[in-house]
Design a protein around this motif. Structure first.
Motif, PDB file in Angstrom:
ATOM      1  N   PRO A  83       0.836  -1.208   0.000  1.00  0.00           N
ATOM      2  CA  PRO A  83       0.000   0.000   0.000  1.00  0.00           C
ATOM      3  C   PRO A  83       0.869   1.255   0.000  1.00  0.00           C
ATOM      4  N   VAL A  84       0.360   2.299  -0.620  1.00  0.00           N
ATOM      5  CA  VAL A  84       1.063   3.574  -0.704  1.00  0.00           C
ATOM      6  C   VAL A  84       0.275   4.598   0.116  1.00  0.00           C
ATOM      7  N   MET A  85       0.966   5.258   1.065  1.00  0.00           N
ATOM      8  CA  MET A  85       0.289   6.218   1.936  1.00  0.00           C
ATOM      9  C   MET A  85       0.798   7.626   1.661  1.00  0.00           C
ATOM     10  N   TRP A  86      -0.137   8.556   1.615  1.00  0.00           N
ATOM     11  CA  TRP A  86       0.163   9.977   1.491  1.00  0.00           C
ATOM     12  C   TRP A  86      -0.568  10.718   2.601  1.00  0.00           C
ATOM     13  N   THR A  87       0.056  11.745   3.133  1.00  0.00           N
ATOM     14  CA  THR A  87      -0.581  12.642   4.091  1.00  0.00           C
ATOM     15  C   THR A  87      -0.866  13.940   3.353  1.00  0.00           C
ATOM     16  N   LEU A  88      -2.144  14.290   3.268  1.00  0.00           N
ATOM     17  CA  LEU A  88      -2.566  15.461   2.504  1.00  0.00           C
ATOM     18  C   LEU A  88      -3.247  16.468   3.422  1.00  0.00           C
ATOM     19  N   GLY A  89      -3.170  17.720   3.060  1.00  0.00           N
ATOM     20  CA  GLY A  89      -3.838  18.765   3.824  1.00  0.00           C
ATOM     21  C   GLY A  89      -5.345  18.696   3.638  1.00  0.00           C
ATOM     22  N   ARG A  90      -6.070  18.770   4.740  1.00  0.00           N
ATOM     23  CA  ARG A  90      -7.530  18.722   4.686  1.00  0.00           C
ATOM     24  C   ARG A  90      -8.077  19.907   3.901  1.00  0.00           C
ATOM     25  N   GLU A  91      -7.525  21.106   4.129  1.00  0.00           N
ATOM     26  CA  GLU A  91      -7.993  22.282   3.387  1.00  0.00           C
ATOM     27  C   GLU A  91      -7.682  22.170   1.902  1.00  0.00           C
ATOM     28  N   LEU A  92      -6.540  21.589   1.557  1.00  0.00           N
ATOM     29  CA  LEU A  92      -6.189  21.395   0.156  1.00  0.00           C
ATOM     30  C   LEU A  92      -7.248  20.548  -0.530  1.00  0.00           C
ATOM     31  N   LEU A  93      -7.649  19.456   0.112  1.00  0.00           N
ATOM     32  CA  LEU A  93      -8.681  18.594  -0.473  1.00  0.00           C
ATOM     33  C   LEU A  93     -10.001  19.341  -0.585  1.00  0.00           C
ATOM     34  N   ARG A  94     -10.361  20.094   0.449  1.00  0.00           N
ATOM     35  CA  ARG A  94     -11.614  20.873   0.427  1.00  0.00           C
ATOM     36  C   ARG A  94     -11.578  21.894  -0.704  1.00  0.00           C
ATOM     37  N   ASP A  95     -10.469  22.617  -0.822  1.00  0.00           N
ATOM     38  CA  ASP A  95     -10.358  23.632  -1.871  1.00  0.00           C
ATOM     39  C   ASP A  95     -10.421  23.010  -3.263  1.00  0.00           C
ATOM     40  N   GLY A  96      -9.900  21.789  -3.406  1.00  0.00           N
ATOM     41  CA  GLY A  96      -9.917  21.111  -4.695  1.00  0.00           C
ATOM     42  C   GLY A  96     -11.292  20.694  -5.167  1.00  0.00           C
ATOM     43  N   LEU A  97     -12.277  20.709  -4.265  1.00  0.00           N
ATOM     44  CA  LEU A  97     -13.643  20.380  -4.666  1.00  0.00           C
ATOM     45  C   LEU A  97     -14.245  21.440  -5.586  1.00  0.00           C
ATOM     46  N   SER A  98     -13.783  22.680  -5.441  1.00  0.00           N
ATOM     47  CA  SER A  98     -14.407  23.769  -6.199  1.00  0.00           C
ATOM     48  C   SER A  98     -13.483  24.457  -7.199  1.00  0.00           C
ATOM     49  N   GLY A  99     -12.194  24.126  -7.171  1.00  0.00           N
ATOM     50  CA  GLY A  99     -11.269  24.748  -8.109  1.00  0.00           C
ATOM     51  C   GLY A  99      -9.878  24.185  -7.927  1.00  0.00           C
TER      52      GLY A  99
END
Length: 136
Positions: free
Chosen positions: A43-59
């Motif tokens: 398995p490959v694990m990444w730690t991503l910013g929660r706000e980055l993911l949220r912002d990516g929903l709209s742009g």
């Protein structure tokens, strides 16, 4: 809190892979994403910013190693690009499933109130070490 769904790996080879998203108030700014590639692949694990993911929903959001943007609006499908020293992966994610997961995280820890979570300062060093340990 966790959720999982299948994502489409568009590059380097087309395939469907299972993605598990995990969120803990102990590391309130981060979402851990584990991709299960199947076969003999670990398995490959990444730690991503929660706000980055949220912002990516709209742009478009992110620069450098992690970039995310809607493929269509409303964001039924998101494009996620991950770059590391091992190569680049381009994935398509279900926007609704990601949005629902992020809404649940916001109920647990509202955006902008992450630093107020119990134990945040005690866990800050561990969270930073986890993020910095990710491959470049």
């Amino acid at each position: 809190m966790e959720t999982q769904f299948y994502v489409h790996l568009d590059f380097p080879a087309a395939a469907w892979v299972l993605a598990r998203l995990s969120y803990s108030p102990d590391t309130p700014y981060c979402v851990e994403v584990t991709f299960y590639l199947g076969g003999d692949h670990a398995p490959v694990m990444w730690t991503l910013g929660r706000e980055l993911l949220r912002d990516g929903l709209s742009g478009p959001a992110g620069m450098g190693d992690v970039q995310i943007h809607p493929a269509d609006l409303p964001s039924h499908t998101l494009c996620l690009r991950l770059d590391s020293r091992h190569g680049t992966a381009e994935l398509s994610l279900p926007g609704q499933a990601l949005g629902d997961f992020l809404q649940r995280t916001a109920k647990a820890v509202p955006y902008g109130r992450e630093a107020e979570t119990p134990g945040f300062l005690a866990n800050l060093d561990r969270a930073l070490a986890t993020m910095l340990a990710e491959p470049c």
